[in-house]
Design an enzyme around this catalytic site. Structure first.
Site, PDB file in Angstrom:
ATOM      1  N   ASP A   1     -11.425  -2.585  -0.724  1.00 35.48           N
ATOM      2  CA  ASP A   1     -11.757  -3.191   0.401  1.00 35.48           C
ATOM      3  C   ASP A   1     -13.355  -3.077   0.587  1.00 35.48           C
ATOM      4  O   ASP A   1     -13.755  -3.986   0.061  1.00 35.48           O
ATOM      5  CB  ASP A   1     -11.141  -2.217   1.428  1.00 35.48           C
ATOM      6  CG  ASP A   1     -11.756  -2.706   2.958  1.00 35.48           C
ATOM      7  OD1 ASP A   1     -12.336  -3.957   2.984  1.00 35.48           O
ATOM      8  OD2 ASP A   1     -11.060  -2.164   3.853  1.00 35.48           O
TER       9      ASP A   1
ATOM     10  N   HIS B   1       0.791  -1.087  -0.106  1.00 30.20           N
ATOM     11  CA  HIS B   1       0.069  -0.005  -0.077  1.00 30.20           C
ATOM     12  C   HIS B   1       1.005   1.356   0.023  1.00 30.20           C
ATOM     13  O   HIS B   1       0.487   2.266  -0.636  1.00 30.20           O
ATOM     14  CB  HIS B   1      -0.887  -0.103   1.196  1.00 30.20           C
ATOM     15  CG  HIS B   1      -1.702   1.018   1.245  1.00 30.20           C
ATOM     16  ND1 HIS B   1      -2.776   1.369   0.251  1.00 30.20           N
ATOM     17  CD2 HIS B   1      -1.867   2.268   2.210  1.00 30.20           C
ATOM     18  CE1 HIS B   1      -3.495   2.482   0.546  1.00 30.20           C
ATOM     19  NE2 HIS B   1      -3.174   2.990   1.556  1.00 30.20           N
TER      20      HIS B   1
ATOM     21  N   LYS C   1     -11.428  13.187  -3.954  1.00 24.14           N
ATOM     22  CA  LYS C   1     -12.480  13.036  -3.285  1.00 24.14           C
ATOM     23  C   LYS C   1     -12.136  13.271  -1.848  1.00 24.14           C
ATOM     24  O   LYS C   1     -10.859  13.378  -1.695  1.00 24.14           O
ATOM     25  CB  LYS C   1     -12.674  11.146  -3.082  1.00 24.14           C
ATOM     26  CG  LYS C   1     -11.495  10.395  -2.405  1.00 24.14           C
ATOM     27  CD  LYS C   1     -11.791   8.868  -2.489  1.00 24.14           C
ATOM     28  CE  LYS C   1     -10.578   8.031  -2.012  1.00 24.14           C
ATOM     29  NZ  LYS C   1     -10.140   8.528  -0.782  1.00 24.14           N
TER      30      LYS C   1
END
Length: 309
Positions: free
Chosen positions: A222, A130, A192
């Site tokens: 996820d 990540h 976002k």
């Protein structure tokens, strides 16, 4: 010749089987049991003395159990006189806790790195961490491969007429740019604002998507909230279709429900985490040949550089 052996944890046994099949080397025997109170017990059922050992274990859900299983397997192998131990961790759990985003919170990814080293692992191979800087949490070699090694060919085979690569958030721009550069495509960014964990609100589209086939790329999907809201926003701006390529299919909460809604025309993932359900618009690409090649090259002291794109 010292030889090498491959062991599998219980997180993704089929993944390990495919790796061993690629290498024409049967999985070695290890018994993993649980006591009535939940404690994990491991028994190595064959000699590993002087051997180079590779453990295949994703630390996906149940994350804590799978992590402990990896550590206990490592300890058992180290105490059985293995020459070296390489952990093949297709999905590296806790990677999203890589920094202090708020006061008085841990950096759990660093703690996990410490535990892995303390257990006796000599090398780690994973894919699409990540946060790339997690490699720096280790004092041992860490090979962080890229999911684009399988996604790029899949995208090319689609023969899109008017494709564009998209990032579902600002944080993924570097990943999107890398894929776009390799494929010779432009990029679009979905900006976002995340109000709280596992919830996100799409704010703005940076780029022109009218009549285009958008391919969103990300490392993890996820709850699918971010990706699905991004797809909705892109289609509102005139996108012809939206496909998402996400390396790790965590797919928790309402993820399957959101994907089944059809807002995403296709979700392409890899097999680093076993799927709980099969949906018509989910396509799974295997990265087992890539990890098998990593094992072969590491054992023979060959460069793995060509596996990074």
């Amino acid at each position: 010749m010292r030889g090498y052996k491959i062991f599998s944890g219980s997180a993704n046994v089929e993944f390990a089987r495919q790796v061993s099949k690629y290498l024409s080397l049967p999985l070695s025997d290890a018994g993993v049991k649980r006591f009535s109170d939940g404690e994990i017990s491991v028994q190595i059922d064959e000699s590993v003395r002087g051997k180079d050992v590779f453990i295949i274990q994703s630390t996906c859900a149940p994350t804590n159990d799978n992590l402990m299983e990896l550590l206990i397997l490592t300890d058992a192998l180290r105490r059985s006189s293995a020459n070296s131990i390489t952990a093949i961790i297709p999905y590296f759990g806790y990677a999203r806790q890589d920094r202090k985003a708020n006061p008085r919170v841990p950096i759990t990814a660093k703690l996990v790195a410490n535990l892995i080293q303390a257990a006796g692992i000599d090398r780690v191979a994973t894919i699409d961490l990540h946060a790339g800087q997690i490699q720096g949490f280790f004092d041992i070699p860490v090979d962080n491969l890229y999911g684009s090694i399988v996604f790029n060919d899949y995208i090319k085979a689609k023969h899109f007429k008017n494709a564009i690569i998209g990032s579902p958030d600002i944080g993924g721009v570097a990943r999107a740019r890398s894929v776009a550069k390799h494929l010779g495509l432009d990029i679009v960014i979905v900006d976002k604002r995340r109000e709280k964990a596992n919830e996100s609100e799409v704010m703005n589209i940076i780029g022109d998507v009218k009549d285009k086939e958008v391919i969103l790329v990300d490392d993890i999907i996820d709850t699918a909230g971010t990706i699905v809201k991004a797809a909705e926003a892109l289609k509102e701006k005139g996108a012809k279709s939206v496909m998402a390529c996400c390396t790790h299919a965590v797919l928790s909460g309402k993820a399957y429900e959101r994907i089944a809604s059809g807002v995403l025309d296709e979700l392409v993932v890899t097999d680093t985490i076993p799927l709980k359900e099969q949906l018509p618009n989910i396509k799974v690409l295997s990265v087992t040949p890539v990890f098998a090649e990593v094992i072969r090259r590491v054992y023979h002291n060959e460069s793995v550089n060509s596996l990074f794109i």
